[in-house]
Design a protein around this motif. Structure first.
Motif, short mmCIF file in Angstrom:
data_model
loop_
_atom_site.label_atom_id
_atom_site.label_comp_id
_atom_site.label_asym_id
_atom_site.label_seq_id
_atom_site.Cartn_x
_atom_site.Cartn_y
_atom_site.Cartn_z
N CYS A 140 -3.81 7.13 6.06
CA CYS A 140 -3.81 7.12 4.93
C CYS A 140 -4.35 8.47 4.36
O CYS A 140 -5.36 8.92 4.59
N LEU A 143 0.77 -1.20 -0.12
CA LEU A 143 0.03 0.11 -0.15
C LEU A 143 0.79 1.31 0.12
O LEU A 143 0.60 2.09 -0.81
N LEU A 188 -6.46 -6.03 2.55
CA LEU A 188 -6.47 -6.33 3.94
C LEU A 188 -6.98 -7.54 4.28
O LEU A 188 -6.68 -8.27 4.99
N ARG A 247 -2.25 5.97 -2.27
CA ARG A 247 -2.06 7.07 -1.06
C ARG A 247 -1.07 8.14 -1.76
O ARG A 247 -0.71 8.06 -2.81
N LEU A 286 1.21 7.72 3.20
CA LEU A 286 0.69 6.60 4.24
C LEU A 286 1.60 6.67 5.45
O LEU A 286 2.54 6.66 5.47
N SER A 321 -12.18 -0.91 2.83
CA SER A 321 -11.16 0.35 1.95
C SER A 321 -9.90 0.18 2.08
O SER A 321 -9.18 1.39 1.64
N TRP A 322 -9.34 -0.79 2.47
CA TRP A 322 -7.85 -1.02 2.34
C TRP A 322 -7.41 -2.14 1.76
O TRP A 322 -7.58 -3.33 2.19
#
Length: 297
Positions: free
Chosen positions: A227, A185, A289, A192, A195, A285-286
């Motif tokens: 983020c 990420l 994950l 991002r 982050l 939303s990640w």
């Protein structure tokens, strides 16, 4: 887990920050921001600094300017860090050094070194960690800081090393897999703009154990993520029980992670932003994950 986690929230709150510029100047209305003269203490990724800890930032010269590798709050009594903090952005998310290249340097393949900015008696040694049956686990992963040889070298300071069970720290574990996730990420410009990452361990009384001559073996490790993308923030917390085997990932809000660890994360952003964004807990939303929440064998 010995502490029951709060139910996972499903509401995502994206906080607009168009009225606030991302600077390192304290908001005069921010009640819990760091104060004092410590350099870099007011950066966005830095949690509230406790008086009992040594706070410092490791830096390098990169692309002609001073660049922070990571900052750390280290507790001399426990000989262990409370947390480390750093960020990923488009500048530092590049690879200019390979960990395997240490084989051909003056370190002969073992770049672990005492921290030059901290008295030796405040930091655990290789013998205290390895002779008591633990791996030398990084808090800031070495692969997180590969934009230069010097930055990677700083991740091998013993102040950034924790006594971890081998399976907990090893390939296939939740800790290992989420290190990869955070890095993926952090290196993703589409995910991002910046982050912010805080990683650490529980070292309060009742939240660690002593094993042989090893003074502090944390019961839990954590990651707190914030983020910033297109002037909006989102956050999430990850918690890992330190077991002699394969741990799983517990997902929570930053609010809950603060309650669990006693650490005030992201205290330097304006209160009106912090109070809203730290309520979030939305794994969907990640990106990616959910693939790691039940990682391990």
């Amino acid at each position: 887990m010995k502490k029951a986690l709060l139910a996972i929230l499903t509401l995502t709150i994206l906080v607009s920050c168009n009225d606030w510029s991302e600077t390192e100047v304290l908001d005069p209305n921010n009640a819990n921001a760091n104060v004092g003269s410590a350099k870099y203490a007011t950066r966005i990724e830095i949690p509230r600094i406790e008086e009992s800890d040594i706070f410092l930032s490791h830096t390098t010269t990169f692309n002609g300017k001073e660049t922070i590798t990571y900052s750390i709050a280290h507790n001399p009594k426990r000989k262990h860090c409370r947390w480390t903090a750093f960020n990923f952005n488009s500048s530092n998310s590049v690879k200019n050094w390979n960990r395997g290249d240490w084989e051909n340097t003056e370190y002969g393949g073992d770049p672990f070194q005492p921290c030059p900015d901290m008295p030796d008696e405040y930091v655990m040694t290789k013998n205290e960690i390895n002779r008591n049956g633990f791996a030398r686990g990084h808090i800031v992963a070495s692969e997180d800081r590969v934009y230069s040889k010097e930055a990677n070298k700083q991740t091998f300071y013993y102040s950034n090393i924790s006594p971890m069970y081998f399976k907990f720290n090893g390939q296939g574990s939740a800790w290992y897999n989420n290190e990869i996730l955070v890095r993926d990420l952090g290196w993703n410009d589409n995910f991002r703009d910046t982050l912010y990452v805080v990683k650490g361990a529980t070292i309060r009384e009742g939240e660690y154990r002593t094993v042989g001559s090893c003074p502090t073996v944390p019961d839990y490790y954590f990651m707190a993520l914030l983020c910033l993308k297109n002037n909006s923030y989102k956050s999430i917390g990850l918690l890992f029980e330190h077991v002699n085997g394969y741990s799983q990932t517990e997902v929570c809000s930053i609010d809950y992670l603060e309650h669990f660890t006693g650490i005030d994360f992201f205290c330097n952003i304006p209160d009106k932003v912090e109070n809203k964004v730290e309520q979030q807990c939305s794994p969907s939303s990640w990106s990616g994950l959910n693939n790691y929440i039940k990682a391990g064998k």
